[in-house]
Design a protein around this motif. Structure first.
Motif, PDB file in Angstrom:
ATOM      1  N   SER A 175      -4.847 -18.329  34.381  1.00 13.18           N
ATOM      2  CA  SER A 175      -2.712 -19.060  34.896  1.00 13.18           C
ATOM      3  C   SER A 175      -1.852 -18.631  35.534  1.00 13.18           C
ATOM      4  O   SER A 175      -0.824 -18.796  36.538  1.00 13.18           O
ATOM      5  CB  SER A 175      -2.823 -21.092  34.590  1.00 13.18           C
ATOM      6  OG  SER A 175      -2.520 -20.142  33.338  1.00 13.18           O
ATOM      7  N   ASN A 176      -1.907 -17.529  34.175  1.00 16.45           N
ATOM      8  CA  ASN A 176      -0.840 -16.865  34.198  1.00 16.45           C
ATOM      9  C   ASN A 176      -1.495 -15.555  35.593  1.00 16.45           C
ATOM     10  O   ASN A 176       0.168 -14.894  35.993  1.00 16.45           O
ATOM     11  CB  ASN A 176      -0.934 -15.463  32.974  1.00 16.45           C
ATOM     12  CG  ASN A 176      -0.497 -16.284  31.282  1.00 16.45           C
ATOM     13  OD1 ASN A 176       0.274 -17.829  31.872  1.00 16.45           O
ATOM     14  ND2 ASN A 176      -1.074 -16.392  30.244  1.00 16.45           N
ATOM     15  N   ILE A 177      -2.298 -15.997  35.895  1.00 16.54           N
ATOM     16  CA  ILE A 177      -2.174 -14.299  37.059  1.00 16.54           C
ATOM     17  C   ILE A 177      -2.042 -14.942  38.507  1.00 16.54           C
ATOM     18  O   ILE A 177      -0.921 -14.141  38.814  1.00 16.54           O
ATOM     19  CB  ILE A 177      -3.368 -13.949  37.650  1.00 16.54           C
ATOM     20  CG1 ILE A 177      -3.783 -12.865  36.108  1.00 16.54           C
ATOM     21  CG2 ILE A 177      -3.558 -13.160  38.527  1.00 16.54           C
ATOM     22  CD1 ILE A 177      -2.981 -11.615  36.868  1.00 16.54           C
ATOM     23  N   TYR A 205      -2.944  -7.748  37.999  1.00 21.33           N
ATOM     24  CA  TYR A 205      -4.264  -8.026  36.928  1.00 21.33           C
ATOM     25  C   TYR A 205      -3.382  -7.995  35.561  1.00 21.33           C
ATOM     26  O   TYR A 205      -2.272  -8.110  35.514  1.00 21.33           O
ATOM     27  CB  TYR A 205      -4.516  -6.547  36.886  1.00 21.33           C
ATOM     28  CG  TYR A 205      -4.322  -5.111  35.919  1.00 21.33           C
ATOM     29  CD1 TYR A 205      -4.397  -4.757  35.398  1.00 21.33           C
ATOM     30  CD2 TYR A 205      -2.936  -4.311  36.941  1.00 21.33           C
ATOM     31  CE1 TYR A 205      -3.872  -4.097  34.584  1.00 21.33           C
ATOM     32  CE2 TYR A 205      -2.807  -3.646  36.746  1.00 21.33           C
ATOM     33  CZ  TYR A 205      -2.663  -2.977  35.225  1.00 21.33           C
ATOM     34  OH  TYR A 205      -2.218  -1.996  35.154  1.00 21.33           O
ATOM     35  N   THR A 206      -4.208  -8.503  34.430  1.00 21.97           N
ATOM     36  CA  THR A 206      -4.031  -8.375  32.918  1.00 21.97           C
ATOM     37  C   THR A 206      -3.651  -7.433  32.246  1.00 21.97           C
ATOM     38  O   THR A 206      -5.154  -6.720  32.193  1.00 21.97           O
ATOM     39  CB  THR A 206      -4.668  -9.347  32.471  1.00 21.97           C
ATOM     40  OG1 THR A 206      -4.665 -10.661  33.657  1.00 21.97           O
ATOM     41  CG2 THR A 206      -3.853  -9.799  30.981  1.00 21.97           C
ATOM     42  N   LYS A 207      -2.562  -6.791  31.719  1.00 18.34           N
ATOM     43  CA  LYS A 207      -2.615  -5.459  31.045  1.00 18.34           C
ATOM     44  C   LYS A 207      -3.430  -5.292  29.444  1.00 18.34           C
ATOM     45  O   LYS A 207      -2.725  -6.084  29.172  1.00 18.34           O
ATOM     46  CB  LYS A 207      -1.039  -4.581  31.150  1.00 18.34           C
ATOM     47  CG  LYS A 207      -1.142  -3.714  31.121  1.00 18.34           C
ATOM     48  CD  LYS A 207       0.327  -2.526  31.069  1.00 18.34           C
ATOM     49  CE  LYS A 207       0.590  -1.835  30.672  1.00 18.34           C
ATOM     50  NZ  LYS A 207       1.442  -0.711  30.276  1.00 18.34           N
ATOM     51  N   GLU A 212      -0.926  -8.990  29.302  1.00 15.99           N
ATOM     52  CA  GLU A 212       0.451  -9.337  29.754  1.00 15.99           C
ATOM     53  C   GLU A 212       0.295  -9.068  31.006  1.00 15.99           C
ATOM     54  O   GLU A 212      -0.652  -8.411  32.292  1.00 15.99           O
ATOM     55  CB  GLU A 212       1.786  -7.685  29.902  1.00 15.99           C
ATOM     56  CG  GLU A 212       2.760  -7.982  30.947  1.00 15.99           C
ATOM     57  CD  GLU A 212       3.592  -6.641  30.051  1.00 15.99           C
ATOM     58  OE1 GLU A 212       4.631  -6.617  30.814  1.00 15.99           O
ATOM     59  OE2 GLU A 212       3.102  -5.380  29.642  1.00 15.99           O
ATOM     60  N   PRO A 213       0.330  -9.899  31.702  1.00 14.94           N
ATOM     61  CA  PRO A 213      -0.011  -9.839  33.404  1.00 14.94           C
ATOM     62  C   PRO A 213       0.973  -9.578  34.200  1.00 14.94           C
ATOM     63  O   PRO A 213       2.148  -9.504  33.730  1.00 14.94           O
ATOM     64  CB  PRO A 213      -0.121 -11.456  34.059  1.00 14.94           C
ATOM     65  CG  PRO A 213       0.972 -12.560  32.457  1.00 14.94           C
ATOM     66  CD  PRO A 213       1.029 -11.040  31.040  1.00 14.94           C
ATOM     67  N   ALA A 249      -8.533  -5.884  32.495  1.00 11.71           N
ATOM     68  CA  ALA A 249      -8.956  -7.404  33.557  1.00 11.71           C
ATOM     69  C   ALA A 249      -9.735  -7.791  32.680  1.00 11.71           C
ATOM     70  O   ALA A 249      -9.729  -8.384  31.779  1.00 11.71           O
ATOM     71  CB  ALA A 249      -9.009  -7.213  34.654  1.00 11.71           C
ATOM     72  N   VAL A 250     -10.966  -7.434  32.227  1.00  8.31           N
ATOM     73  CA  VAL A 250     -12.314  -7.775  31.255  1.00  8.31           C
ATOM     74  C   VAL A 250     -12.230  -8.445  30.407  1.00  8.31           C
ATOM     75  O   VAL A 250     -12.419  -8.591  29.404  1.00  8.31           O
ATOM     76  CB  VAL A 250     -13.447  -7.083  31.521  1.00  8.31           C
ATOM     77  CG1 VAL A 250     -14.260  -7.022  31.074  1.00  8.31           C
ATOM     78  CG2 VAL A 250     -14.348  -7.027  33.515  1.00  8.31           C
ATOM     79  N   ALA A 251     -11.415  -6.518  29.668  1.00 11.29           N
ATOM     80  CA  ALA A 251     -10.849  -6.369  27.754  1.00 11.29           C
ATOM     81  C   ALA A 251     -10.582  -7.586  27.871  1.00 11.29           C
ATOM     82  O   ALA A 251      -9.972  -8.493  27.059  1.00 11.29           O
ATOM     83  CB  ALA A 251      -9.976  -5.606  27.955  1.00 11.29           C
ATOM     84  N   SER A 252      -8.735  -8.167  28.882  1.00 14.20           N
ATOM     85  CA  SER A 252      -7.931  -9.221  28.072  1.00 14.20           C
ATOM     86  C   SER A 252      -8.548 -10.549  28.462  1.00 14.20           C
ATOM     87  O   SER A 252      -8.273 -11.224  27.578  1.00 14.20           O
ATOM     88  CB  SER A 252      -6.698  -8.745  29.284  1.00 14.20           C
ATOM     89  OG  SER A 252      -6.203  -7.904  29.092  1.00 14.20           O
TER      90      SER A 252
END
Length: 301
Positions: free
Chosen positions: A93-95, A168-170, A178-179, A248-251
Motif C-alpha cells: 500500500s505504501n508504494i 520501489y521500496t528502498k 523507504e518507498p 524491493a525483494v529484501a524490503s
C-alpha cells in the motif's frame, strides 16, 4: 460471558493461526537473509553507475541527446515494484500511495507492474496497466532488468512515452524500508553533483572557480558523445531497475517478517486473555455447582 466451549474453540483457532504466522516469520527470515545479501552485493554497482552518469553529465555542457530531454509524448511510464503476495504489512500500500500521490496525471501514467498486488490496486484506482512483469518479482536476475529496460527504451526512442519513473521500496536495514520514486529518463543531473563539480563545495574565490572549470573541462568523449551515451545510458537504466528489484525483494521479506512477528505476538496476547477468561468461566461453573450441591443437601436435611 461466552461459554467455556466457545472460549476453548476460539483459543484453539488462534493457536492454529499462531503456528502459521510463526512458520511464515521463519520462512521470511531465511528469505530476508538471502535477499539482503543480494541487495548489499548489488548496491555498490548501481550506486556507482548512478554517480558516474551524474558526474559525466555534470562535467559536460551543450549535449543534445534523446536520453537527456523529455520526449514529445505526454505519457509517463512508471515501473511499480510490489509483491505477488500479501501479509506484508503496509509494504504494497505504501508504494501504491506513492504513485497515486506523486502528482502525475492518471490519464498520462502507463504502469509497468512488477508485482500483482500493486497491479491490482492501481487497476482498481483507474490506472492503465500497460504491461505485467509480475513473474520477475520473486527472484529477479540482471537479465530480467535488461529485458524490461530494453522494452522501455524502445518505447522512449519511438516517442510512445516521454518520461520513465521507477517506484520501489528502498532497503535500509531489516526494520527500515523507504518507498521512493525516481526519474530514470530523461536523465537529470543531481544538484549535489553539479555543486561539487562547479567548485562550490568547500571552495571559494578564484581557486574554487578554477577547480570548477578544470572539473568541467576534463570530460572528453571517445568516440563521439552520442555514441558513448548510447552505450552508457542503457546500462545505467538497467542497473537502476535491477537495483530496485533486489532492494524491493529484501524490503518485502523484511516487511513480511515484521508483520508475522507482530501477528504472532498479538496471537500470544489473545491466547493469554482467552486462557484467563476460560479459567474464570471454569471457576464460575465450579462455584455454581458447589452452590447447587450445598443447597440441595440443605433442602434434604
Amino acid at each position: 460471558m461466552a461459554s467455556m466451549r466457545d472460549i476453548k474453540r476460539r483459543k484453539s483457532s488462534i493457536q492454529s493461526t499462531q503456528q502459521i504466522t510463526k512458520a511464515m516469520k521463519l520462512v521470511s527470515t531465511v528469505k530476508l537473509q538471502r535477499a539482503k545479501a543480494n541487495a548489499e552485493r548489488s548496491k555498490d554497482y548501481f550506486q556507482s553507475m548512478f554517480q558516474t552518469v551524474n558526474s559525466i553529465l555534470a562535467k559536460t555542457s551543450g549535449l543534445d541527446h534523446p536520453y537527456l530531454r523529455a520526449g514529445e509524448s505526454s505519457k509517463k511510464a512508471v515501473i511499480v515494484m510490489t509483491s505477488n503476495r500479501g501479509l506484508a504489512g503496509g509494504y504494497n500500500s505504501n508504494i501504491t500511495k506513492l504513485v497515486t500521490g506523486s502528482g502525475l496525471s492518471r490519464e498520462d501514467v502507463l504502469v509497468y507492474a512488477v508485482g500483482r498486488k500493486g497491479k491490482e490496486s492501481l487497476q482498481r484506482g483507474g490506472y492503465r496497466i500497460e504491461e505485467d512483469w509480475s513473474d520477475i518479482a520473486e527472484e529477479p536476475v540482471y537479465y530480467d532488468a535488461m529485458q524490461l529496460g530494453k522494452r522501455l527504451l524502445e518505447k522512449f526512442a519511438a516517442g510512445e512515452i516521454g518520461e520513465i519513473y521507477l517506484a520501489y521500496t528502498k532497503f535500509k536495514n531489516t526494520v527500515s524500508h523507504e518507498p521512493v520514486m525516481i526519474k530514470l529518463l530523461p536523465v537529470e543531473v543531481s544538484q549535489e553533483e553539479t555543486e561539487e563539480t562547479s567548485g562550490e563545495r568547500g571552495l571559494s574565490g578564484e581557486s574554487g572557480n578554477a577547480e570548477g572549470k578544470k572539473a568541467r573541462a576534463i570530460m572528453n568523449f571517445e568516440p563521439e558523445d552520442e555514441e558513448a551515451l548510447n552505450m552508457i545510458i542503457p546500462k545505467y537504466i538497467n542497473s537502476q531497475i535491477y537495483g530496485g528489484l533486489v532492494e524491493a525483494v529484501a524490503s518485502e521479506n523484511g516487511a513480511r517478517m515484521q508483520a508475522m512477528d507482530s501477528a504472532t505476538s498479538n496471537a500470544e496476547e489473545m491466547i493469554d486473555d482467552l486462557t484467563l477468561m476460560y479459567n474464570r468461566a471454569r471457576q464460575g461453573s465450579i462455584t455454581q455447582e458447589l452452590t447447587e450441591i450445598i443447597a440441595g443437601a440443605e433442602a434434604i436435611s
